[in-house]
Motif scaffolding. Structure first.
Motif, PDB file in Angstrom:
ATOM      1  N   UNK A   1      15.914  46.288  89.752  1.00  0.00           N
ATOM      2  CA  UNK A   1      16.397  47.477  89.638  1.00  0.00           C
ATOM      3  C   UNK A   1      16.351  48.264  88.449  1.00  0.00           C
ATOM      4  N   UNK A   2      15.419  47.851  87.571  1.00  0.00           N
ATOM      5  CA  UNK A   2      15.055  48.494  86.400  1.00  0.00           C
ATOM      6  C   UNK A   2      16.192  48.321  85.449  1.00  0.00           C
ATOM      7  N   UNK A   3      17.189  47.452  85.662  1.00  0.00           N
ATOM      8  CA  UNK A   3      18.184  47.012  84.445  1.00  0.00           C
ATOM      9  C   UNK A   3      17.447  46.255  83.482  1.00  0.00           C
ATOM     10  N   UNK A   4      16.690  46.818  82.710  1.00  0.00           N
ATOM     11  CA  UNK A   4      16.040  45.756  81.655  1.00  0.00           C
ATOM     12  C   UNK A   4      16.945  45.000  80.601  1.00  0.00           C
ATOM     13  N   UNK A   5      17.850  45.777  80.101  1.00  0.00           N
ATOM     14  CA  UNK A   5      18.752  45.037  79.009  1.00  0.00           C
ATOM     15  C   UNK A   5      19.505  44.088  79.747  1.00  0.00           C
ATOM     16  N   UNK A   6      20.015  44.457  80.721  1.00  0.00           N
ATOM     17  CA  UNK A   6      21.077  43.218  81.568  1.00  0.00           C
ATOM     18  C   UNK A   6      20.193  42.239  81.888  1.00  0.00           C
ATOM     19  N   UNK A   7      18.878  42.382  82.307  1.00  0.00           N
ATOM     20  CA  UNK A   7      17.900  41.216  82.694  1.00  0.00           C
ATOM     21  C   UNK A   7      17.574  40.400  81.666  1.00  0.00           C
ATOM     22  N   UNK A   8      17.516  40.935  80.546  1.00  0.00           N
ATOM     23  CA  UNK A   8      17.013  40.404  79.312  1.00  0.00           C
ATOM     24  C   UNK A   8      18.228  39.472  78.571  1.00  0.00           C
ATOM     25  N   UNK A   9      19.304  40.036  78.799  1.00  0.00           N
ATOM     26  CA  UNK A   9      20.566  39.143  78.543  1.00  0.00           C
ATOM     27  C   UNK A   9      20.744  38.000  79.595  1.00  0.00           C
ATOM     28  N   UNK A  10      20.513  38.149  80.733  1.00  0.00           N
ATOM     29  CA  UNK A  10      20.618  36.740  81.488  1.00  0.00           C
ATOM     30  C   UNK A  10      19.300  35.798  81.296  1.00  0.00           C
ATOM     31  N   UNK A  11      18.139  36.356  81.092  1.00  0.00           N
ATOM     32  CA  UNK A  11      17.139  35.670  80.438  1.00  0.00           C
ATOM     33  C   UNK A  11      17.418  34.811  79.153  1.00  0.00           C
ATOM     34  N   UNK A  12      18.429  35.213  78.270  1.00  0.00           N
ATOM     35  CA  UNK A  12      18.804  34.715  76.979  1.00  0.00           C
ATOM     36  C   UNK A  12      19.752  33.757  77.370  1.00  0.00           C
ATOM     37  N   UNK A  13      20.465  34.069  78.191  1.00  0.00           N
ATOM     38  CA  UNK A  13      21.538  32.972  78.804  1.00  0.00           C
ATOM     39  C   UNK A  13      21.011  31.604  79.345  1.00  0.00           C
ATOM     40  N   UNK A  14      19.979  31.963  80.213  1.00  0.00           N
ATOM     41  CA  UNK A  14      19.211  30.989  80.605  1.00  0.00           C
ATOM     42  C   UNK A  14      18.434  29.950  79.687  1.00  0.00           C
ATOM     43  N   UNK A  15      17.829  30.801  78.768  1.00  0.00           N
ATOM     44  CA  UNK A  15      17.162  30.030  77.399  1.00  0.00           C
ATOM     45  C   UNK A  15      18.003  29.092  76.966  1.00  0.00           C
ATOM     46  N   UNK A  16      19.321  29.671  76.609  1.00  0.00           N
ATOM     47  CA  UNK A  16      20.236  29.066  75.823  1.00  0.00           C
ATOM     48  C   UNK A  16      20.705  27.716  76.298  1.00  0.00           C
ATOM     49  N   UNK A  17      21.000  27.788  77.747  1.00  0.00           N
ATOM     50  CA  UNK A  17      21.304  26.680  78.513  1.00  0.00           C
ATOM     51  C   UNK A  17      20.035  25.471  78.562  1.00  0.00           C
ATOM     52  N   UNK A  18      19.022  25.888  78.760  1.00  0.00           N
ATOM     53  CA  UNK A  18      17.684  25.207  78.594  1.00  0.00           C
ATOM     54  C   UNK A  18      17.571  24.415  77.312  1.00  0.00           C
ATOM     55  N   UNK A  19      17.992  24.938  76.251  1.00  0.00           N
ATOM     56  CA  UNK A  19      17.850  24.576  74.924  1.00  0.00           C
ATOM     57  C   UNK A  19      18.915  23.626  74.645  1.00  0.00           C
ATOM     58  N   UNK A  20      19.903  23.688  75.467  1.00  0.00           N
ATOM     59  CA  UNK A  20      21.026  22.914  75.444  1.00  0.00           C
ATOM     60  C   UNK A  20      21.033  21.662  75.811  1.00  0.00           C
ATOM     61  N   UNK A  21      19.983  21.648  76.990  1.00  0.00           N
ATOM     62  CA  UNK A  21      19.765  20.364  77.883  1.00  0.00           C
ATOM     63  C   UNK A  21      19.027  19.313  76.982  1.00  0.00           C
TER      64      UNK A  21
END
Length: 197
Positions: free
Chosen positions: A177-197
């Motif tokens: 839906x072209x919500x680029x900034x919001x999408x990036x925020x969720x990608x960062x959250x995903x990356x933070x979780x993956x780094x915590x694993x």
């Protein structure tokens, strides 16, 4: 020229809630008011009495509604087993009456109950059923809200990788839906979780 006199704002009285004439409905309304005020003991008593009265009147909708509200009371008191019984009773009636909107509302409550009971696979199963329904009805908002609930379940269960996957799915929906900034925020959250694993 047509001149209509407008009523002055200070003469408009607030809307008065009409009291139900049916005793069972009056108890139910009273119980809901107590629940809204977080007066859980009084809410439980009024709703229980309403439930008994609805049962006596053979008012199936009343039984479903009172059971649903009693589930809310128990959920707020963290009495998950009792909440589950009330919600399941309401579910059975709504299913029999073919009421999909009520079933969706109940599904959201059941996620919280199963999460509270630490029955994470059950909570995830309901999330997946809701997601399927939201996708069929082209409801991205409902899908994102459900995925966020799913993340919370996965985090409680200690399943960081699955929570990260859910975040990436949310990001994909926002990207669509072209919500680029919001999408990036969720990608960062995903990356933070993956780094915590």
């Amino acid at each position: 020229m047509n001149t209509t006199k407008l009523q002055s704002l200070d003469t408009i009285a607030p809307a008065v809630k009409k009291k139900a004439t049916d005793p069972a409905q009056a108890l139910y309304d009273e119980g809901k008011e107590f629940l809204e005020k977080k007066e859980l003991a009084q809410a439980a008593v009024a709703l229980h009495n309403a439930l008994l009265a609805f049962e006596e009147d053979k008012n199936i909708n009343g039984v479903a509604n009172a059971s649903h509200q009693l589930g809310h009371v128990c959920l707020q008191r963290l009495e998950f087993e009792k909440a589950l019984k009330h919600y399941q009773r309401a579910w059975t009636i709504c299913e029999k009456e073919d009421d999909p909107m009520s079933l969706m509302a109940l599904s959201n409550q059941l996620i919280a109950v199963y999460q509270g009971l630490k029955q994470y696979p059950e909570a995830v199963k309901i999330c997946l059923d809701l997601l399927d329904s939201y996708n069929r009805n082209n409801n991205p908002k409902g899908a994102v809200e459900t995925l966020e609930r799913m993340v919370a379940v996965y985090l409680d269960a200690g399943e960081m990788a699955k929570a990260a996957d859910a975040y990436r799915t949310i990001a994909a929906i926002h990207s669509r839906y072209k919500h680029k900034n919001i999408a990036e925020q969720f990608v960062k959250k995903a990356q933070a979780l993956e780094e915590a694993v």
